[in-house]
Design an enzyme around this catalytic site. Sequence first.
Site, PDB file in Angstrom:
ATOM      1  N   GLN A 158      -1.226  -6.343  -7.082  1.00  0.00           N
ATOM      2  CA  GLN A 158       0.237  -6.472  -7.036  1.00  0.00           C
ATOM      3  C   GLN A 158       0.531  -7.888  -7.523  1.00  0.00           C
ATOM      4  O   GLN A 158       0.329  -8.848  -6.795  1.00  0.00           O
ATOM      5  CB  GLN A 158       0.745  -6.240  -5.605  1.00  0.00           C
ATOM      6  CG  GLN A 158       2.189  -6.647  -5.363  1.00  0.00           C
ATOM      7  CD  GLN A 158       3.192  -5.960  -6.287  1.00  0.00           C
ATOM      8  OE1 GLN A 158       3.083  -4.761  -6.582  1.00  0.00           O
ATOM      9  NE2 GLN A 158       4.147  -6.712  -6.796  1.00  0.00           N
ATOM     10  N   GLN A 160       3.516  -9.213  -8.995  1.00  0.00           N
ATOM     11  CA  GLN A 160       4.835  -9.812  -8.783  1.00  0.00           C
ATOM     12  C   GLN A 160       4.891 -10.446  -7.402  1.00  0.00           C
ATOM     13  O   GLN A 160       4.430  -9.820  -6.448  1.00  0.00           O
ATOM     14  CB  GLN A 160       5.938  -8.749  -8.896  1.00  0.00           C
ATOM     15  CG  GLN A 160       7.321  -9.335  -9.007  1.00  0.00           C
ATOM     16  CD  GLN A 160       8.424  -8.263  -9.131  1.00  0.00           C
ATOM     17  OE1 GLN A 160       8.192  -7.093  -8.893  1.00  0.00           O
ATOM     18  NE2 GLN A 160       9.610  -8.690  -9.479  1.00  0.00           N
ATOM     19  N   PRO A 285       2.142  -2.281  -0.417  1.00  0.00           N
ATOM     20  CA  PRO A 285       3.188  -2.975   0.350  1.00  0.00           C
ATOM     21  C   PRO A 285       4.622  -2.693  -0.090  1.00  0.00           C
ATOM     22  O   PRO A 285       5.558  -3.113   0.581  1.00  0.00           O
ATOM     23  CB  PRO A 285       2.854  -4.454   0.135  1.00  0.00           C
ATOM     24  CG  PRO A 285       2.112  -4.500  -1.159  1.00  0.00           C
ATOM     25  CD  PRO A 285       1.363  -3.209  -1.244  1.00  0.00           C
ATOM     26  N   GLU A 290       7.106  -1.541 -10.786  1.00  0.00           N
ATOM     27  CA  GLU A 290       7.399  -1.037 -12.130  1.00  0.00           C
ATOM     28  C   GLU A 290       6.380  -1.446 -13.187  1.00  0.00           C
ATOM     29  O   GLU A 290       6.755  -1.835 -14.294  1.00  0.00           O
ATOM     30  CB  GLU A 290       8.800  -1.508 -12.532  1.00  0.00           C
ATOM     31  CG  GLU A 290       8.977  -3.032 -12.709  1.00  0.00           C
ATOM     32  CD  GLU A 290       9.330  -3.810 -11.451  1.00  0.00           C
ATOM     33  OE1 GLU A 290       8.994  -3.338 -10.350  1.00  0.00           O
ATOM     34  OE2 GLU A 290       9.927  -4.888 -11.568  1.00  0.00           O
ATOM     35  N   HIS A 314      14.511   4.308  -9.704  1.00  0.00           N
ATOM     36  CA  HIS A 314      14.559   2.847  -9.687  1.00  0.00           C
ATOM     37  C   HIS A 314      13.449   2.248 -10.554  1.00  0.00           C
ATOM     38  O   HIS A 314      13.707   1.428 -11.439  1.00  0.00           O
ATOM     39  CB  HIS A 314      14.440   2.356  -8.239  1.00  0.00           C
ATOM     40  CG  HIS A 314      14.467   0.864  -8.100  1.00  0.00           C
ATOM     41  ND1 HIS A 314      15.622   0.166  -7.833  1.00  0.00           N
ATOM     42  CD2 HIS A 314      13.494  -0.068  -8.209  1.00  0.00           C
ATOM     43  CE1 HIS A 314      15.349  -1.130  -7.789  1.00  0.00           C
ATOM     44  NE2 HIS A 314      14.053  -1.300  -7.998  1.00  0.00           N
ATOM     45  N   GLU A 315      12.231   2.681 -10.308  1.00  0.00           N
ATOM     46  CA  GLU A 315      11.108   2.099 -11.070  1.00  0.00           C
ATOM     47  C   GLU A 315      11.201   2.459 -12.551  1.00  0.00           C
ATOM     48  O   GLU A 315      10.885   1.646 -13.415  1.00  0.00           O
ATOM     49  CB  GLU A 315       9.764   2.534 -10.480  1.00  0.00           C
ATOM     50  CG  GLU A 315       9.562   2.209  -9.001  1.00  0.00           C
ATOM     51  CD  GLU A 315       9.935   0.785  -8.590  1.00  0.00           C
ATOM     52  OE1 GLU A 315       9.855  -0.121  -9.437  1.00  0.00           O
ATOM     53  OE2 GLU A 315      10.340   0.594  -7.431  1.00  0.00           O
ATOM     54  N   HIS A 318      13.566   0.180 -14.347  1.00  0.00           N
ATOM     55  CA  HIS A 318      12.978  -1.122 -14.686  1.00  0.00           C
ATOM     56  C   HIS A 318      12.343  -1.119 -16.081  1.00  0.00           C
ATOM     57  O   HIS A 318      12.099  -2.185 -16.648  1.00  0.00           O
ATOM     58  CB  HIS A 318      11.892  -1.498 -13.677  1.00  0.00           C
ATOM     59  CG  HIS A 318      12.388  -2.239 -12.473  1.00  0.00           C
ATOM     60  ND1 HIS A 318      13.112  -3.408 -12.564  1.00  0.00           N
ATOM     61  CD2 HIS A 318      12.232  -2.008 -11.143  1.00  0.00           C
ATOM     62  CE1 HIS A 318      13.388  -3.852 -11.330  1.00  0.00           C
ATOM     63  NE2 HIS A 318      12.868  -3.011 -10.450  1.00  0.00           N
ATOM     64  N   GLU A 337      16.759  -6.861 -10.481  1.00  0.00           N
ATOM     65  CA  GLU A 337      16.951  -5.838  -9.442  1.00  0.00           C
ATOM     66  C   GLU A 337      18.381  -5.290  -9.360  1.00  0.00           C
ATOM     67  O   GLU A 337      18.568  -4.101  -9.132  1.00  0.00           O
ATOM     68  CB  GLU A 337      16.494  -6.363  -8.081  1.00  0.00           C
ATOM     69  CG  GLU A 337      14.993  -6.674  -8.015  1.00  0.00           C
ATOM     70  CD  GLU A 337      14.073  -5.486  -8.293  1.00  0.00           C
ATOM     71  OE1 GLU A 337      14.525  -4.334  -8.239  1.00  0.00           O
ATOM     72  OE2 GLU A 337      12.886  -5.723  -8.588  1.00  0.00           O
ATOM     73  N   ASP A 394       8.846 -14.908  -3.464  1.00  0.00           N
ATOM     74  CA  ASP A 394       8.890 -13.682  -2.688  1.00  0.00           C
ATOM     75  C   ASP A 394      10.113 -13.686  -1.756  1.00  0.00           C
ATOM     76  O   ASP A 394      10.611 -12.643  -1.364  1.00  0.00           O
ATOM     77  CB  ASP A 394       7.601 -13.583  -1.868  1.00  0.00           C
ATOM     78  CG  ASP A 394       7.246 -12.136  -1.591  1.00  0.00           C
ATOM     79  OD1 ASP A 394       7.467 -11.298  -2.479  1.00  0.00           O
ATOM     80  OD2 ASP A 394       6.772 -11.849  -0.476  1.00  0.00           O
ATOM     81  N   TYR A 402      19.493  -7.040  -4.933  1.00  0.00           N
ATOM     82  CA  TYR A 402      19.602  -5.601  -5.190  1.00  0.00           C
ATOM     83  C   TYR A 402      21.046  -5.117  -5.068  1.00  0.00           C
ATOM     84  O   TYR A 402      21.595  -4.539  -5.985  1.00  0.00           O
ATOM     85  CB  TYR A 402      18.738  -4.813  -4.188  1.00  0.00           C
ATOM     86  CG  TYR A 402      17.256  -4.925  -4.427  1.00  0.00           C
ATOM     87  CD1 TYR A 402      16.550  -6.048  -4.017  1.00  0.00           C
ATOM     88  CD2 TYR A 402      16.548  -3.908  -5.052  1.00  0.00           C
ATOM     89  CE1 TYR A 402      15.182  -6.150  -4.224  1.00  0.00           C
ATOM     90  CE2 TYR A 402      15.180  -4.000  -5.276  1.00  0.00           C
ATOM     91  CZ  TYR A 402      14.497  -5.119  -4.855  1.00  0.00           C
ATOM     92  OH  TYR A 402      13.142  -5.229  -5.068  1.00  0.00           O
TER      93      TYR A 402
HETATM   94  N1  BES Z   1       9.822  -4.899  -8.399  1.00  0.00           N
HETATM   95  C1  BES Z   1      10.150  -4.397  -7.109  1.00  0.00           C
HETATM   96  C2  BES Z   1       9.112  -4.744  -6.069  1.00  0.00           C
HETATM   97  C3  BES Z   1       8.897  -6.220  -5.881  1.00  0.00           C
HETATM   98  C4  BES Z   1       9.947  -7.103  -5.868  1.00  0.00           C
HETATM   99  C5  BES Z   1       7.624  -6.695  -5.680  1.00  0.00           C
HETATM  100  C6  BES Z   1       9.709  -8.464  -5.702  1.00  0.00           C
HETATM  101  C7  BES Z   1       7.388  -8.038  -5.495  1.00  0.00           C
HETATM  102  C8  BES Z   1       8.441  -8.927  -5.499  1.00  0.00           C
HETATM  103  C9  BES Z   1      10.354  -2.892  -7.142  1.00  0.00           C
HETATM  104  O1  BES Z   1      10.970  -2.426  -8.296  1.00  0.00           O
HETATM  105  C10 BES Z   1      11.281  -2.528  -6.019  1.00  0.00           C
HETATM  106  O2  BES Z   1      12.396  -2.975  -6.053  1.00  0.00           O
HETATM  107  N2  BES Z   1      10.809  -1.729  -5.070  1.00  0.00           N
HETATM  108  C11 BES Z   1      11.615  -1.239  -3.984  1.00  0.00           C
HETATM  109  C12 BES Z   1      12.120   0.111  -4.367  1.00  0.00           C
HETATM  110  C13 BES Z   1      13.463   0.465  -3.912  1.00  0.00           C
HETATM  111  C14 BES Z   1      14.534  -0.558  -4.157  1.00  0.00           C
HETATM  112  C15 BES Z   1      13.876   1.805  -4.482  1.00  0.00           C
HETATM  113  C16 BES Z   1      10.735  -1.151  -2.747  1.00  0.00           C
HETATM  114  O3  BES Z   1       9.540  -1.347  -2.867  1.00  0.00           O
HETATM  115  O4  BES Z   1      11.245  -0.889  -1.674  1.00  0.00           O
HETATM  116 ZN    ZN Z   2      13.029  -3.025  -8.328  1.00  0.00          ZN
END
Ligand code: BES
Ligand code: ZN
Length: 625
Positions: A158, A160, A285, A290, A314-315, A318, A337, A394, A402
């Site tokens: 992971q 990001q 986690p 994406e 959502h993904e 992206h 986001e 983070d 979002y």
């Molecule tokens: N890119 C994000 C996950 C992420 C964000 C990982 C920041 C590390 C740092 C992913 O697209 C995301 O937003 N996931 C959400 C999905 C949801 C909003 C539908 C999640 O994991 O809950």
């Molecule tokens: Zn996202």
Amino acid sequence: MRILPSFLSVWCIVVLLTSCNQMKEYQEVSEETSDIHSLAQPKRAKMTHLALDLKVDFDRKQLVGTATIYFDNETGANQLILDTKDLDIQQVLLDDSTKANYSLGEEVALLGRPLRIQVAPNTKKVTIAYTSSPKSAALQWLTPAQTAGGEQPFLFSQSQCILARTWIPCQDGPGMRFTYQARVEVPPHLMALMSAENPTEKNETGIYEFEMKQPIPAYLLALAVGDLAFQKIDERTGVYAEPATLEAAVQEYEEVVKMVEVAENLYGKHAWERYDILVLPPSFPFGGMENPRLTFATPTIIAGDKSLMSLVAHELAHSWSGNLVTNQTWNDFWLNEGFTVYFERRIVEALYGRDFAEMEALLGYQDLLETIEQKGKNNKDTKLLLDLRKRDPDEAVSDIAYEKGYFFLRLIEESIGREKFDRFLRKYFETFAFESMNTQRFINYLEKEIIKDDEVLAKKINYKDWIYGTGLPQNCPKVTSKRFTQVDAQLQLWKETQSTDSLNTADWSTQEWLHFIRQLPVQMDIEQMKQLDEAYEFTASGNTEIQAAWYVHAIEHQYEAAYEAIENFLINIGRRKFLTPLYSALVKTEEGRTLAKDIYAKARPNYHYVAVNTLDEIVGYQSAK
Ligand code: BES
Ligand code: ZN
């Protein structure tokens, strides 16, 4: 007659000049903003391509091999600087295989150590022999017992936001892009996958080759290794999962075909050729990540009824917002986001109808209000444009990026009409494809394409308030949902009759149930909890969204009948979005804190670093260092 051509040419020059100026303006802004979360200096010598050759060693929990970095050195710099964290660098070679001089700088908190390699002005590439650490923050090494099949180990990454550097030396900022290729060797019986062109079958050699032809930022580098199998859905979509999970996953995701079509109709061609989904073990986690060509997803969205497909929307979204047009720095995270949530809800609306999308928007609005309430409406982290200096990016992950991002875009849509807004977005993705975008650059584009000199419109949107202001601006669009109003009525009936007998909950969707659970009274006695649970079987629900929402009530009302289920949930599921509210609810009372610590001690080995990083503090866990 003579006036016309000269008028035309003057006009052309004016137009050309203005658009040149405009381009220059975008350019300057983009070059000015440097990334505070990277120690690399791409403006001096810029990485353009990565060639990996890695062996995956499950016994040692290490990746061992080389990373060859191709770079552009237009400035004639004598150093190439890369990000690294917890990497053991053994040797660096230049093009002609002569040994390079290099040094690893002092460790900088959060960011790791810069790897400075001496290069000649005409050096084209460097090859770094290295080993990742067993504690590499990006990588989670699972034992067979932590997988669905139970027989083979599993590894996933992971990257990001700034964790790519913990498994690959690279220029690890979202404002820089490169292409990559890889050769990855894994133990027999396992398959390796990356955010690249992927195999669909295992091979006996255990050697897999990958290529990513489109340039991507480092946070989209991804690797997974396990007992995996593939099933196609259509010509360009498919699912990878452990054999035990594959069939259920394929059934759950079959609508992805329509999603890709709908998304393309909205905002242009999907740029990544394939869109596959990898279902990971439950310790993943996030809900989804994406990674281009191959979204990584939690198995918890296999609800059996496709009710959580908006996560896939959502993904997928992206693939445009984020992967194609990328936030330049993590301060601009809302550009990734917020746009993605907007796009996600448009896909959901096109597929499942406006009513359905509005329920999700309203749940999002509730989340947003709660986040602002928790953070405080004057908290600077409630601005869209963040200031993450000296902080872990983070921390940018909150409903502000979002949902405040979503509502800002929705406001623009409602102010100018959907048709115009869609044209704007389509052009935005086309114009800035494979580039990075920062907040100022976005504002310039918004001014140029939408606001122009329209003061009334400017006032109506008032972007400054959204971007630089805290809390929720007054002009935030209102969402109404008839279906939620009906849920409210049923809830009222329950409060009045104290019985579930006359409640009409037939055909409720997950979203309606979520609203119902969220709106339950703050004060409830055990009898009431029990009554609801007996009628609707929340504790034993197979839907993780419903479980997580219900368990928060269970904890707050000391509804002990659910404790065993809560413990199982916390031990088995590593999705941070669920874990954070549950542990936070537990630690509010003395007994809860003891319980949280007990459970956490058992569960922690199952969690990925990014979850542990958040939860240690909440639970008050002291790791033995
Ligand atoms: N890119 C994000 C996950 C992420 C964000 C990982 C920041 C590390 C740092 C992913 O697209 C995301 O937003 N996931 C959400 C999905 C949801 C909003 C539908 C999640 O994991 O809950
Ligand atoms: Zn996202």
